[in-house]
Design an enzyme around this catalytic site. Structure first.
Site, PDB file in Angstrom:
ATOM      1  N   ASP A 249       0.820  -1.151   0.049  1.00  0.00           N
ATOM      2  CA  ASP A 249      -0.059   0.109  -0.176  1.00  0.00           C
ATOM      3  C   ASP A 249       0.956   1.140   0.084  1.00  0.00           C
ATOM      4  O   ASP A 249       1.800   1.241   0.864  1.00  0.00           O
ATOM      5  CB  ASP A 249      -0.882  -0.029   1.275  1.00  0.00           C
ATOM      6  CG  ASP A 249      -2.155  -0.768   0.889  1.00  0.00           C
ATOM      7  OD1 ASP A 249      -2.625  -1.055  -0.308  1.00  0.00           O
ATOM      8  OD2 ASP A 249      -2.635  -1.540   1.856  1.00  0.00           O
TER       9      ASP A 249
ATOM     10  N   ASP B 106     -15.198  14.687   8.325  1.00  0.00           N
ATOM     11  CA  ASP B 106     -14.218  13.500   7.815  1.00  0.00           C
ATOM     12  C   ASP B 106     -12.977  13.566   8.732  1.00  0.00           C
ATOM     13  O   ASP B 106     -12.121  14.592   9.065  1.00  0.00           O
ATOM     14  CB  ASP B 106     -13.759  14.088   6.589  1.00  0.00           C
ATOM     15  CG  ASP B 106     -12.607  13.072   5.764  1.00  0.00           C
ATOM     16  OD1 ASP B 106     -12.156  12.241   6.454  1.00  0.00           O
ATOM     17  OD2 ASP B 106     -12.411  13.356   4.591  1.00  0.00           O
TER      18      ASP B 106
ATOM     19  N   GLU C 200      -6.219  13.705   5.980  1.00  0.00           N
ATOM     20  CA  GLU C 200      -6.474  14.400   4.835  1.00  0.00           C
ATOM     21  C   GLU C 200      -7.603  15.481   4.936  1.00  0.00           C
ATOM     22  O   GLU C 200      -7.527  16.705   4.676  1.00  0.00           O
ATOM     23  CB  GLU C 200      -6.690  13.668   3.421  1.00  0.00           C
ATOM     24  CG  GLU C 200      -5.670  12.820   2.963  1.00  0.00           C
ATOM     25  CD  GLU C 200      -5.539  11.436   3.784  1.00  0.00           C
ATOM     26  OE1 GLU C 200      -6.340  11.102   4.896  1.00  0.00           O
ATOM     27  OE2 GLU C 200      -4.786  10.640   3.183  1.00  0.00           O
TER      28      GLU C 200
ATOM     29  N   SER D 244     -16.327   5.469   0.916  1.00  0.00           N
ATOM     30  CA  SER D 244     -16.179   3.874   0.487  1.00  0.00           C
ATOM     31  C   SER D 244     -15.410   3.518  -0.390  1.00  0.00           C
ATOM     32  O   SER D 244     -15.242   4.183  -1.112  1.00  0.00           O
ATOM     33  CB  SER D 244     -17.784   3.397   0.430  1.00  0.00           C
ATOM     34  OG  SER D 244     -18.232   3.620  -0.951  1.00  0.00           O
TER      35      SER D 244
ATOM     36  N   GLN E  14     -15.851   1.241  -2.537  1.00  0.00           N
ATOM     37  CA  GLN E  14     -16.535   1.357  -4.072  1.00  0.00           C
ATOM     38  C   GLN E  14     -16.878   2.566  -4.798  1.00  0.00           C
ATOM     39  O   GLN E  14     -16.624   2.628  -5.741  1.00  0.00           O
ATOM     40  CB  GLN E  14     -17.655   0.492  -3.664  1.00  0.00           C
ATOM     41  CG  GLN E  14     -17.921  -0.881  -3.601  1.00  0.00           C
ATOM     42  CD  GLN E  14     -17.096  -1.497  -2.375  1.00  0.00           C
ATOM     43  OE1 GLN E  14     -17.143  -0.722  -1.244  1.00  0.00           O
ATOM     44  NE2 GLN E  14     -16.265  -2.464  -2.235  1.00  0.00           N
ATOM     45  N   THR E  15     -17.521   3.536  -4.002  1.00  0.00           N
ATOM     46  CA  THR E  15     -17.477   4.857  -4.578  1.00  0.00           C
ATOM     47  C   THR E  15     -16.131   5.783  -4.634  1.00  0.00           C
ATOM     48  O   THR E  15     -16.288   6.563  -5.534  1.00  0.00           O
ATOM     49  CB  THR E  15     -18.758   5.555  -3.934  1.00  0.00           C
ATOM     50  OG1 THR E  15     -18.117   6.103  -2.392  1.00  0.00           O
ATOM     51  CG2 THR E  15     -20.070   4.597  -3.719  1.00  0.00           C
TER      52      THR E  15
ATOM     53  N   ASP F 153     -10.242  -5.437   2.508  1.00  0.00           N
ATOM     54  CA  ASP F 153      -8.808  -6.098   2.351  1.00  0.00           C
ATOM     55  C   ASP F 153      -9.269  -7.661   2.612  1.00  0.00           C
ATOM     56  O   ASP F 153      -8.190  -8.296   1.749  1.00  0.00           O
ATOM     57  CB  ASP F 153      -7.821  -5.456   2.995  1.00  0.00           C
ATOM     58  CG  ASP F 153      -7.326  -4.002   3.027  1.00  0.00           C
ATOM     59  OD1 ASP F 153      -7.381  -3.846   1.790  1.00  0.00           O
ATOM     60  OD2 ASP F 153      -6.955  -3.353   3.755  1.00  0.00           O
TER      61      ASP F 153
END
Length: 688
Positions: free
Chosen positions: A313, A350, A354, A384, A386-387, A528
């Protein structure tokens, strides 16, 4: 947990190992090691012959036969001691882990609410699926997943890290480990294991060397050693009738004795590696634990040594992580302050580094103060895999921030247009190695937030070492291709997977495995888990989710993704140690052949004296010297078996050449010197 590395010959360990070595003389234990079982049987046989000579039923030298029997027993004991020392180190580690495991009570809940009725029960009575409330000061009673709440948890008993960590529901930091302690607040946890199956129980079982299963390579090597032993056993057995026939035919000398044949057999079979093989495997697991990595089996450690592709990663492994917002780059027709306002709104909830940095940069640049999402009646949209975007819905405004392709799809699905000028901004940020985060409101693209990524110092040199070893490094990142390419070039990795999704990562692993490669990777999130389950070596982070830890075959207690490189080094060191000592053991046979064959048959065939190139004093001293050397070499190699051979980053061919010179040539020459010195000592003591 920083496990203290114990000295190999620590007095307490040696005392325990000596006692265990004697206990292992039980034939039910000995037969598990076929090579040493042959030595064990030879020890009994020569002991019985010695007793027969003492009783007067058989003629022969009681001194010589007794000495051979004694040193054969020492050979068995030294091999037992090597294994006992390795197991002793593992048992000491297991004992320290057992100290962490305490009997505790749990507050069992009837449903997943903090105010639900609770019942005080023993932690040992909890079963998978049970719900518990854990409050400040409580010990976590089981491994589980946080369903509600958030708390500061002291995991030092497991990880050795004194700083507390945050565990909360949702996200990748929702798993708790039994034996840790909650310092503040509360958690509602669902137990994910039954008693005896907790992470701590598995850790203890893993480091208990005596209960470990042999790895495939170990089984294959054992089969080879057994085959060699059978060959030498048959060869030695045929020498007795050959010797009787030769004496009768030549009318000279006397037939070779059973004691000499047993000594010859023991010296020719690969007793050195046979005696140390189990210790090498146990020590490999122990060294892995010393690096704060728990392997589920020796098979996982061994696979680490064979790995030839590393999936790494980017964040936390190749870069320092904690990317910081450095610049707001507005789209045409948008002011920088408008972009900063929208970016800050989308980041208020958030909690990533970041997201926090975007809020701070907006404050610094335009004095935009934080606003309360609840008072704004806002709905936060979490990120997510996926998005690949997150955002906020507030007062008819739909703000999203995320990867360029994700925002492009979002804007176009809302009948918007993605401006080419923003593509240019994205490319500009990516070319400098930064990460572009695109911000959009509804169908309108507002601009780009530039995030800075810093490559870790020294990582390029480490990748160069891996390349020398024939290992391919692949960087995995959610960044776009331009950013990924810039960071990959700076870090020196061989390849990269940009805009990675869990599905793409899984497909990449399968692709490499279809090419016959062994793949290693790290992971911490539930997303993962499929890739971790597919990888040959899967190191899950201890800070990660329960699903990730269950999918992996190793757990890194330090939760350091860079540890994967160290895991590969330890695996390769274990394989090299096994191979080096096997080479040394087989090469040893040559010198022993030159010592024993002339001594056994020169009386019948004087021409064989030409093979006595070491000029050993007498046949009996030659045979005894070879047997003594065969026993002592195990003792001298115990430190090497437990610590591992010195490891240097180089290609497999270069490593093979190097080890053949050191352990192959060394295995040929050292016995000549050792046997000669022992012969001189025996002669000086009038024992030859």
């Amino acid at each position: 947990m920083t496990h203290k590395q114990r000295a190999i010959f620590e007095p307490a360990l040696v005392r325990t190992a000596l006692l265990d070595a004697v206990k292992k003389l039980d034939p039910r234990v000995q037969w598990r090691n076929p090579v040493m079982f042959v030595v064990y049987l030879g020890s009994w046989l020569t002991t019985l012959i010695w007793l027969d000579i003492l009783s007067g039923h058989t003629t022969g030298s009681a001194m010589f036969t007794g000495s051979i029997a004694l040193w054969l027993w020492f050979t068995v004991l030294f091999a037992n001691m090597a294994e006992a020392l390795a197991e002793g180190r593992s048992k000491a580690q297991a004992a320290s882990l057992r100290g962490v495991k305490k009997t505790s009570w749990a507050k069992k809940l009837s449903e997943a609410r903090v105010d639900a009725p609770q019942e005080k029960v023993s932690a040992d009575s909890l079963r998978k699926g049970d719900l518990v409330l854990i409050e400040a000061g409580d010990t976590v009673p089981c491994d589980g997943e946080v369903l509600e709440g958030g708390a500061s948890v002291d995991e030092s008993a497991i990880t050795g890290e004194s700083a507390p960590v945050i565990r909360e529901s949702g996200g990748d930091f929702s798993s708790v480990t039994g034996g840790t302690r909650v310092l503040s607040d509360w958690l509602v946890v669902e137990c994910r294991v039954n008693p005896g199956e907790t992470f701590l129980d598995r850790m203890i079982a893993m480091v208990e060397g005596a209960k470990r299963r042999k790895t495939p390579n170990e089984v294959a090597l054992t089969i080879l050693l057994v085959a060699l032993t059978i060959v030498f056993l048959l060869a030695t057995a045929t020498l007795y009738p050959f010797s009787v026939f030769s004496v009768e035919a030549s009318q000279a000398g006397s037939p070779v004795t059973i004691t000499v044949l047993v000594a010859l057999l023991v010296c020719l079979i690969p007793t050195t590696i046979g005696g140390l093989l189990s210790a090498i495997g146990v020590a490999g697991m122990s060294r892995m634990l010393g690096a704060n990595v728990i392997a589920t089996s020796g098979r996982a450690v061994e696979a680490a040594g064979d790995v030839d592709v590393l999936l790494l990663d980017k964040t936390g492994t190749i870069t320092l992580g904690n990317r910081q917002a450095s610049e707001f780059l507005p789209a045409p027709g948008v002011t920088e302050q408008q972009l900063a306002d929208a970016a800050q709104l989308s980041s208020l909830a958030d909690e990533t580094p970041e997201g926090r940095s975007i809020v701070v940069l907006a404050k610094q640049r335009f004095n935009l103060r934080e606003r309360d999402l609840h008072s704004l009646n806002a709905t936060f949209i979490p990120f997510s895999a996926q998005t690949r975007m997150s955002g906020v819905n507030v007062q008819e405004r739909m703000i999203r921030k995320g990867a360029v392709d994700a925002i492009r799809r979002h804007v176009e699905s809302n009948q918007g247009h993605f401006p080419p000028a923003v593509d240019d901004l994205v490319a500009s940020v990516a070319r400098t190695g930064g990460t572009p985060l695109v911000v959009a409101e509804g169908s309108r693209v507002l601009g780009v937030v530039a995030l800075k990524d810093i490559v870790k110092g020294g990582i390029k040199e480490r990748f160069a070492e891996l390349r020398k070893m024939g290992i391919k490094t692949v960087m995995i990142t959610g960044d776009n291709r331009l950013t990924a390419a810039a960071i990959a070039a700076e870090a020196g990795v061989d390849d990269f997977l940009a805009e990675a999704t869990p599905e793409a990562k899984l497909a990449l692993i399968r692709q490499y495995q279809a090419e016959g490669r062994l793949v290693a990777m790290t992971g911490d999130g539930t997303n993962d888990a499929p890739a971790l389950a597919q990888a040959d070596v899967a190191v899950a982070m201890n800070s990660g989710t329960q699903a990730a830890k269950e999918a992996g075959n190793m757990v890194d207690l330090d939760s350091n993704p860079t540890k994967l490189i160290e895991v590969v080094h330890i695996g390769k060191q274990m394989l090299m140690t096994r191979g080096s000592l096997t080479t040394f053991s087989i090469a040893n046979d040559v010198a022993k052949y030159f010592a024993i064959i002339p001594a056994a048959f020169a009386a019948t065939y004087p021409q064989l004296n030409a093979l006595n190139i070491m000029q050993l004093h007498s046949p009996s001293s030659a045979i005894l010297s070879a047997v003594i050397f065969n026993a002592l070499v195990i003792v001298f190699l115990i430190p090497l078996a437990l610590k591992g051979v010195s490891y240097k980053a180089m290609s497999a061919a270069a490593l093979l050449r190097r080890n053949l010179w050191i352990y192959g040539l060394g295995g040929l020459l050292v016995p000549f010197v050792g046997i000669k010195l022992i012969d001189l000592l025996l002669t000086a003591l009038n024992m030859g």
